[in-house]
Design an enzyme around this catalytic site. Structure first.
Site, short mmCIF file in Angstrom:
data_model
loop_
_atom_site.label_atom_id
_atom_site.label_comp_id
_atom_site.label_asym_id
_atom_site.label_seq_id
_atom_site.Cartn_x
_atom_site.Cartn_y
_atom_site.Cartn_z
CG HIS A 115 -0.50 0.06 2.53
ND1 HIS A 115 -0.29 1.26 3.18
CD2 HIS A 115 -0.17 -0.90 3.42
CE1 HIS A 115 0.14 1.01 4.41
NE2 HIS A 115 0.23 -0.29 4.58
CG ASP A 132 2.35 0.60 7.93
OD1 ASP A 132 2.04 0.10 6.86
OD2 ASP A 132 1.59 0.65 8.92
CD GLU A 169 -3.12 -1.65 5.09
OE1 GLU A 169 -3.13 -2.71 5.72
OE2 GLU A 169 -2.78 -0.57 5.63
CD GLU A 170 -1.79 2.29 7.46
OE1 GLU A 170 -2.47 1.81 8.37
OE2 GLU A 170 -0.57 2.06 7.32
CG HIS A 200 0.36 2.93 12.49
ND1 HIS A 200 -0.99 2.65 12.55
CD2 HIS A 200 0.81 2.39 11.33
CE1 HIS A 200 -1.34 1.95 11.47
NE2 HIS A 200 -0.25 1.78 10.72
ZN ZN Z 1 0.72 -1.22 6.41
#
Ligand code: ZN
Length: 328
Positions: free
Chosen positions: A60, A163, A193-194, A302
């Site tokens: 992503h 990420d 995606e998140e 995150h």
């Molecule tokens: Zn991810």
């Protein structure tokens, strides 16, 4: 690879606002694939043609962020989250809006305990003195992302947005390395995606691959007094067994483990209770798509200082390369 990781991680691209990061990825792979296009929701799709199985690899493009909800009379910006942003990790950080304006994330000083630290008690300060002045730069609905450099140190990459820009870097590296393929390999740089694995599902529906692998980061259990988890930084790429959204299909999981053993690629097994990656929406698409994941262990997910091991990234590249080049 640090230059590529720095470029990807440093580019603005919260969920639903992936234009800039998509342009950067397109620039890095154009001319190296047989087909390259953007679909309706904004997924970037790159195809290496072949006559064998159609294999979808998904990483992503989007990153977590914060969205301005209300501007106070004295210019402070109230905000909410886009994806899994933690108030604790946000506190004291800088965030950057699409137009380049930076703000400091702070909290109401009357707060008694850290557990009361919630977004409604927090604000962003861009150095302005009034609502009118703030509105020249930021309006409700504008989205900001963490602002932080990317560094390479002690065999690790440390950055915001690893990420999943590290997953995007893995796919780009594969595209550059692989000349001819028997299988048809579809590299999908997904959107949103998140906020619920949204882009990957629609991309999979349009592509109907025979097999799919999500390439994303996963949490580790190797920091002081953390929750027990068998993943460690530096112990290789993780082959997903299950997460909160997917139980990996045996076809994919067993093949990955066999290949890791055969080619002596360092790997570990990922078994997690909560959370999910793009495989979660891909495998239940249409009549079902056998799916799994190759994950890159990541500490402090995150946060503005996510950390991955460079050896693990290389293991992920080697394992995925073996997978797409193998016979099914
Ligand atoms: Zn991810």
């Amino acid at each position: 690879m640090i230059e590529l990781v720095r470029e990807l991680a440093g580019t603005y691209g919260p969920s639903g606002r992936e234009d800039e990061i998509r342009d950067v990825i397109r620039k890095n792979i154009s001319g190296k694939v047989d087909e390259l296009y953007t679909d309706t929701l904004g997924n970037l799709i790159a195809v290496k043609k072949g006559n064998g199985k159609r294999i979808m690899l998904a990483a992503h493009m989007d990153e977590i962020g914060v969205v301005a909800t209300y501007i106070e009379e004295n210019g402070f910006i109230r905000f909410s989250n886009i994806g899994g942003v933690s108030p604790v990790f946000s506190l004291g950080q800088r965030v950057r809006f699409a137009n380049g304006v930076c703000g400091c994330v702070c909290y109401e000083e009357k707060l008694k305990e850290l557990k009361d630290l919630k977004f409604p008690r927090m604000f962003i300060d861009i150095g302005t003195n009034s609502r009118e002045e703030t509105m020249e730069y930021v309006s409700p609905g504008d989205i900001a992302v963490f602002e932080a450099d990317t560094i390479e140190q002690n065999g690790k990459y440390i950055s915001k947005a690893l990420d999943d820009r590290i997953g995007c870097a893995v796919l780009i590296d594969l595209i550059r390395q692989i000349k001819e393929v028997k299988n048809e390999v579809v590299f999908v740089f997904t959107v949103q995606e998140e906020v619920g694995l949204r882009g990957a599902g629609t991309a999979a529906y349009a592509l109907m691959p025979d097999l799919a692998i999500a390439v994303d980061v996963t949490n580790t259990g190797d920091t002081p007094r953390c929750n027990p988890l068998s993943i460690e930084l530096g112990k290789g790429a993780a082959v997903m067994i299950k997460d909160g959204r997917t139980i990996s299909h045996p076809l994919v999981k067993n093949k990955l483990i066999d290949l890791a053993k055969r080619f002596d690629i360092q790997y570990q097994l990922e078994v997690i209770e909560k959370g999910g990656n793009d495989a979660g929406s891909i495998h239940t698409t249409a009549g079902g798509i056998p799916s799994g994941a190759v994950s890159i262990p990541c500490r402090y997910m995150h946060s503005p200082c996510e950390m991955v091991d460079i050896g693990d990234v290389k293991s992920a590249v080697n394992l995925l390369k073996a997978f797409i080049l193998s016979e099914f």
